[in-house]
Design a protein around this motif. Structure first.
Motif, PDB file in Angstrom:
ATOM      1  N   GLU A  76       0.834  -1.200   0.000  1.00  0.00           N
ATOM      2  CA  GLU A  76       0.000   0.000   0.000  1.00  0.00           C
ATOM      3  C   GLU A  76       0.871   1.254   0.000  1.00  0.00           C
ATOM      4  O   GLU A  76       1.981   1.256   0.529  1.00  0.00           O
ATOM      5  N   SER A  77       0.333   2.295  -0.567  1.00  0.00           N
ATOM      6  CA  SER A  77       0.975   3.604  -0.523  1.00  0.00           C
ATOM      7  C   SER A  77      -0.093   4.669  -0.627  1.00  0.00           C
ATOM      8  O   SER A  77      -1.247   4.385  -0.955  1.00  0.00           O
ATOM      9  N   GLY A  78       0.310   5.907  -0.324  1.00  0.00           N
ATOM     10  CA  GLY A  78      -0.603   7.026  -0.479  1.00  0.00           C
ATOM     11  C   GLY A  78      -1.206   7.558   0.799  1.00  0.00           C
ATOM     12  O   GLY A  78      -1.936   8.547   0.771  1.00  0.00           O
ATOM     13  N   GLY A  79      -0.910   6.920   1.918  1.00  0.00           N
ATOM     14  CA  GLY A  79      -1.418   7.434   3.177  1.00  0.00           C
ATOM     15  C   GLY A  79      -0.709   8.711   3.575  1.00  0.00           C
ATOM     16  O   GLY A  79       0.255   9.141   2.945  1.00  0.00           O
ATOM     17  N   GLY A  80      -1.215   9.334   4.623  1.00  0.00           N
ATOM     18  CA  GLY A  80      -0.600  10.563   5.104  1.00  0.00           C
ATOM     19  C   GLY A  80      -1.517  11.323   6.015  1.00  0.00           C
ATOM     20  O   GLY A  80      -2.533  10.800   6.490  1.00  0.00           O
ATOM     21  N   LEU A 109      -5.348   6.046  -1.997  1.00  0.00           N
ATOM     22  CA  LEU A 109      -4.478   4.940  -1.631  1.00  0.00           C
ATOM     23  C   LEU A 109      -4.288   4.021  -2.829  1.00  0.00           C
ATOM     24  O   LEU A 109      -5.220   3.796  -3.598  1.00  0.00           O
ATOM     25  N   SER A 110      -3.084   3.493  -2.949  1.00  0.00           N
ATOM     26  CA  SER A 110      -2.777   2.538  -4.000  1.00  0.00           C
ATOM     27  C   SER A 110      -2.309   1.232  -3.378  1.00  0.00           C
ATOM     28  O   SER A 110      -1.743   1.220  -2.288  1.00  0.00           O
ATOM     29  N   PRO A 133     -12.288  12.969  10.731  1.00  0.00           N
ATOM     30  CA  PRO A 133     -11.350  12.484  11.750  1.00  0.00           C
ATOM     31  C   PRO A 133     -11.565  11.010  12.098  1.00  0.00           C
ATOM     32  O   PRO A 133     -10.590  10.294  12.373  1.00  0.00           O
ATOM     33  N   GLU A 134     -12.793  10.554  12.037  1.00  0.00           N
ATOM     34  CA  GLU A 134     -13.068   9.147  12.367  1.00  0.00           C
ATOM     35  C   GLU A 134     -12.587   8.180  11.292  1.00  0.00           C
ATOM     36  O   GLU A 134     -12.639   6.961  11.481  1.00  0.00           O
ATOM     37  N   ASP A 135     -12.109   8.697  10.169  1.00  0.00           N
ATOM     38  CA  ASP A 135     -11.491   7.842   9.151  1.00  0.00           C
ATOM     39  C   ASP A 135     -10.031   7.532   9.478  1.00  0.00           C
ATOM     40  O   ASP A 135      -9.403   6.732   8.772  1.00  0.00           O
ATOM     41  N   THR A 136      -9.500   8.162  10.497  1.00  0.00           N
ATOM     42  CA  THR A 136      -8.113   7.922  10.885  1.00  0.00           C
ATOM     43  C   THR A 136      -7.912   6.465  11.264  1.00  0.00           C
ATOM     44  O   THR A 136      -8.632   5.918  12.107  1.00  0.00           O
ATOM     45  N   ALA A 137      -6.947   5.828  10.625  1.00  0.00           N
ATOM     46  CA  ALA A 137      -6.689   4.405  10.845  1.00  0.00           C
ATOM     47  C   ALA A 137      -5.499   3.980   9.995  1.00  0.00           C
ATOM     48  O   ALA A 137      -5.042   4.735   9.132  1.00  0.00           O
ATOM     49  N   VAL A 138      -5.043   2.770  10.229  1.00  0.00           N
ATOM     50  CA  VAL A 138      -4.138   2.119   9.280  1.00  0.00           C
ATOM     51  C   VAL A 138      -5.008   1.395   8.259  1.00  0.00           C
ATOM     52  O   VAL A 138      -5.912   0.638   8.632  1.00  0.00           O
ATOM     53  N   TYR A 139      -4.736   1.643   7.006  1.00  0.00           N
ATOM     54  CA  TYR A 139      -5.525   1.066   5.921  1.00  0.00           C
ATOM     55  C   TYR A 139      -4.729  -0.054   5.256  1.00  0.00           C
ATOM     56  O   TYR A 139      -3.545   0.110   4.934  1.00  0.00           O
ATOM     57  N   GLY A 173       0.005  -2.233   5.320  1.00  0.00           N
ATOM     58  CA  GLY A 173      -0.790  -1.121   5.813  1.00  0.00           C
ATOM     59  C   GLY A 173      -0.144   0.232   5.568  1.00  0.00           C
ATOM     60  O   GLY A 173       1.076   0.351   5.456  1.00  0.00           O
ATOM     61  N   THR A 174      -0.984   1.245   5.495  1.00  0.00           N
ATOM     62  CA  THR A 174      -0.525   2.625   5.363  1.00  0.00           C
ATOM     63  C   THR A 174      -1.376   3.500   6.280  1.00  0.00           C
ATOM     64  O   THR A 174      -2.593   3.343   6.350  1.00  0.00           O
ATOM     65  N   GLN A 175      -0.734   4.400   6.985  1.00  0.00           N
ATOM     66  CA  GLN A 175      -1.420   5.224   7.979  1.00  0.00           C
ATOM     67  C   GLN A 175      -2.136   6.387   7.305  1.00  0.00           C
ATOM     68  O   GLN A 175      -1.548   7.110   6.492  1.00  0.00           O
ATOM     69  N   VAL A 176      -3.380   6.573   7.654  1.00  0.00           N
ATOM     70  CA  VAL A 176      -4.152   7.738   7.248  1.00  0.00           C
ATOM     71  C   VAL A 176      -4.568   8.477   8.519  1.00  0.00           C
ATOM     72  O   VAL A 176      -5.188   7.884   9.406  1.00  0.00           O
ATOM     73  N   THR A 177      -4.218   9.743   8.588  1.00  0.00           N
ATOM     74  CA  THR A 177      -4.571  10.567   9.740  1.00  0.00           C
ATOM     75  C   THR A 177      -5.318  11.789   9.254  1.00  0.00           C
ATOM     76  O   THR A 177      -4.823  12.524   8.398  1.00  0.00           O
ATOM     77  N   VAL A 178      -6.508  11.993   9.785  1.00  0.00           N
ATOM     78  CA  VAL A 178      -7.346  13.120   9.399  1.00  0.00           C
ATOM     79  C   VAL A 178      -7.478  14.042  10.607  1.00  0.00           C
ATOM     80  O   VAL A 178      -8.000  13.645  11.650  1.00  0.00           O
ATOM     81  N   SER A 179      -7.000  15.256  10.454  1.00  0.00           N
ATOM     82  CA  SER A 179      -7.053  16.221  11.547  1.00  0.00           C
ATOM     83  C   SER A 179      -8.318  17.060  11.460  1.00  0.00           C
ATOM     84  O   SER A 179      -8.815  17.346  10.364  1.00  0.00           O
ATOM     85  N   SER A 180      -8.805  17.453  12.608  1.00  0.00           N
ATOM     86  CA  SER A 180     -10.051  18.247  12.636  1.00  0.00           C
ATOM     87  C   SER A 180      -9.773  19.732  12.528  1.00  0.00           C
ATOM     88  O   SER A 180      -8.647  20.179  12.617  1.00  0.00           O
TER      89      SER A 180
END
Length: 122
Positions: free
Chosen positions: A6-10, A20-21, A88-94, A115-122
């Protein structure tokens, strides 16, 4: 060797988008359904979206319907998850995964990425 990468998280602000790819190798990619899953610490892995191997049928968990889109390119052995209007609730490892059964239940998948980490800030 079977690999899913996986790639594309951030890190992204709420309302933003990420794509994400998932690059697959070592198996007959176009024979397998693809699923995207996510997990946060202390919770079970959750199915987000999945797509069948050939006819393009796709399914989503209710929480992401209308915001996430799964796709695949069998010629490139790749799968994608376009995520829009992130919360923000989408924050997770994908994770991406491959299996013979198209389903949102992790149990049905045989191969997994790291897995790739996705972090969504409020």
């Amino acid at each position: 060797e079977v690999q899913l990468v996986e790639s594309g998280g951030g890190l992204v602000q709420a309302g933003g988008s990420l794509r994400l790819s998932c690059a697959a190798s070592g198996f007959a990619f176009d024979d397998y359904a693809i699923g995207w899953f996510r997990q946060v610490p202390g919770k079970e892995r959750e199915g987000v979206a999945c797509m069948s191997s050939r006819d393009g049928s796709s399914y989503y968990v209710d929480a992401v319907k209308g915001r996430f889109t799964i796709s695949r390119d069998n010629a490139k052995n790749a799968a994608y998850l376009q995520m829009s209007n992130l919360k923000p609730e989408d924050t997770a490892v994908y994770y991406c995964a491959a299996g013979f059964i198209v389903d949102l239940v992790p149990h049905y998948y045989d191969y997994w990425g790291q897995g790739t980490q996705v972090t969504v800030s409020s």
